[in-house]
Design a protein around this motif. Structure first.
Motif, PDB file in Angstrom:
ATOM      1  N   ASP A 274       0.807  -1.230   0.000  1.00 53.67           N
ATOM      2  CA  ASP A 274       0.000   0.000   0.000  1.00 53.67           C
ATOM      3  C   ASP A 274       0.841   1.281   0.000  1.00 53.67           C
ATOM      4  OD1 ASP A 274      -2.373  -1.353  -0.011  1.00 53.67           O
ATOM      5  OD2 ASP A 274      -2.733  -1.202   2.157  1.00 53.67           O
TER       6      ASP A 274
ATOM      7  N   ASP B 281      -2.016   2.964  -2.066  1.00 53.08           N
ATOM      8  CA  ASP B 281      -3.431   2.808  -1.702  1.00 53.08           C
ATOM      9  C   ASP B 281      -3.728   3.503  -0.378  1.00 53.08           C
ATOM     10  OD1 ASP B 281      -4.982   1.407  -3.605  1.00 53.08           O
ATOM     11  OD2 ASP B 281      -3.879  -0.441  -3.170  1.00 53.08           O
TER      12      ASP B 281
ATOM     13  N   LYS C 127     -12.001  -1.584  -0.494  1.00 51.97           N
ATOM     14  CA  LYS C 127     -10.976  -0.806  -1.218  1.00 51.97           C
ATOM     15  C   LYS C 127     -11.631  -0.368  -2.524  1.00 51.97           C
ATOM     16  CE  LYS C 127      -9.092  -4.977  -3.363  1.00 51.97           C
ATOM     17  NZ  LYS C 127      -7.970  -5.901  -3.520  1.00 51.97           N
TER      18      LYS C 127
ATOM     19  N   SER D 267     -10.007  -0.637  -9.252  1.00 57.23           N
ATOM     20  CA  SER D 267      -8.679  -0.051  -9.092  1.00 57.23           C
ATOM     21  C   SER D 267      -7.653  -0.726  -9.999  1.00 57.23           C
ATOM     22  CB  SER D 267      -8.224  -0.103  -7.631  1.00 57.23           C
ATOM     23  OG  SER D 267      -8.094  -1.435  -7.201  1.00 57.23           O
TER      24      SER D 267
END
Lengths: 301, 301
Positions: free
Chosen positions: A88, A95, A241, A245
């Motif tokens: 991340d 992220d 999330k 993406s």
């Protein structure tokens, strides 16, 4: 597992017993407060606890003692969690959200997130050795399992898979075999090692260890395909999330390469192959692993 | 060690044999090219190889077989190297130079540097288990040494020390006991574990393991003090990194707290204490460890 319990409930029940261990496993170890808070923030953020459950189930099905394997099983979750924290980071996938909460470096800071990952990875190996030293599993079994797990999680496995994933991101025309090899390293290797280590810790014969490995390898691929599919068909709230993406980041996925329907079909085929490696076993653990494998693809139907 | 050889030459000779192992230990393991290049860039960038040499010397002095301990010894250098790569990252100490060359994230990129560190840390545990699986050291000894090393390198040891160091940076008035505790975690723990693991791998009695640990603990403190002193009195070329960087970064150091002369004196005292833990042993390895301990402080005189 009682006939009435759905596999989802049973998975949750087993995850809860892993959780109970995870809650205490980092305490009283001299970890500085803020670092500990950061490690626990991600380690205790929920999740299916699939990898530890696989260790315990394979260990139990093959006649081992899952109680003694608990620290080893928990170590898989430490490794999985550290990989999520580092993936991340701004320099990696950048992220901001993970499991519906701010990712570790957003909640704390980048330095702390890097160190929390490093700490979880190192503590994982401490937990693995504790399976022998504290719980009394034979040292040679634990050592072999550590060897297997280090290969799976290391630069020729999970870490290498993330490196290749970074290289692939934004590149068009990544061929299917290369995509599969990347996923086999990045997500498959750890799931495979979970099953294999469960068998090793049980002291099972090589033929059983091979079945565990092949079961893991095949559900690992199915799991990744389903993940790709869910990123397309699900919404952000369900995923925890941002949905879509993968496409936004320019990642090559199964749906992008072969479409949704063929992707789903491929996942089913991998699960069917996985199930052939359970056919020689009986009892509650076998039934659970069987249904768990099917549950992976059921999520997209 | 022949009487003629200086300890510096002997250390270099031993470092060369560690180097020989390090050069091949990451090959043929399926590590993606760029990641492997990044890992080897830092792992093979030179350095005294102090930690592996300590493992091998303690193992040899206590009647063990250093050849069998080589993978374990090499793992210490992988862990030390990973910690340097991560410490240099922009989010941490933000160092552009390491051993006179661009630091890993400068030569490659941040993502690769993070993954190279993760990879080296994980491969280290693979190497440790290989000491038993490939070289035949007893599994229970290796497993205990893994346990000790995981504690030393983990969030309650080296990783935790770096976290505390980050907290201290820029803060004035850090008291000496807190500074010492931070250093004991950040640099002392790994040096201590190197000595202790050498004794454990030799299968030595507990009294010898305790001597190894105390020797390591004391030279670890001396080593840190000398490092702080060198940062003040040495030049950038000799250090391979910017001299005076501690002060520039707002780090509390021994010279800042007690002056140069008292710092040097304190380092000598720690070495003297370390030497008392060698007094019951004899032979070439004992002589080497004795001179090695003295050499640490001789660097500043």
């Amino acid at each position: 597992m009682t006939a009435a319990a759905t596999v989802k409930e049973e998975l949750a029940r087993r995850a809860a017993s892993v959780e109970e261990f995870l809650v205490t496993c980092l305490r009283d170890r001299g970890i500085p407060d803020r670092l500990l808070a950061s490690m626990e923030y991600s380690l205790l953020a929920g999740g299916k606890r699939l990898r530890p459950v696989l260790v315990l189930s394979w260990c139990g099905m093959l006649g081992g003692e899952p109680d003694k394997a608990m620290p080893f099983a928990a170590s898989m979750e430490c490794i999985h969690t550290y990989s999520l924290i580092h993936d991340d980071l701004p320099a990696m996938d950048d992220d901001d959200l993970r499991r519906g909460k701010p990712s570790n470096h957003k909640r704390f800071d980048e330095a702390t997130a890097i160190l929390a990952g490093d700490g979880l990875l190192t503590e994982a190996f401490g937990l693995m050795s504790a399976a022998s030293i504290v719980r009394g599993l034979p040292a040679d079994r634990v050592l072999r399992a550590i060897f297997v797990l280090a290969q799976a999680a290391g630069a020729g496995g999970m870490v290498g898979g993330q490196a290749v994933d970074m290289e692939f991101t934004g590149r068009t025309g990544v061929p299917l075999p290369e995509l599969q090899r990347m996923h086999a390293m990045k997500t498959g290797a750890l799931i495979t090692a979970a099953c294999e280590c469960g068998a090793i810790l049980a002291g099972a014969p090589e033929a059983d260890v091979a079945n565990a490995r092949e079961f893991g390898r095949n559900i690992g691929v199915a799991f990744q395909i389903v993940d790709d599919v869910l990123d397309v068909v699900s919404d952000t709230e369900t995923l925890g999330k941002p949905a879509g993406s993968d496409e936004a980041m320019g990642k090559t996925t199964y749906p992008a390469l072969m479409g949704l329907d063929k992707s789903k079909q491929l996942a089913v085929e991998y699960v069917e192959t996985a199930l052939t490696h359970l056919s020689g076993y009986y009892g509650g653990e076998q039934e659970f692993l069987w249904q768990l494998a099917r549950y992976i693809v059921d999520r997209v139907y």
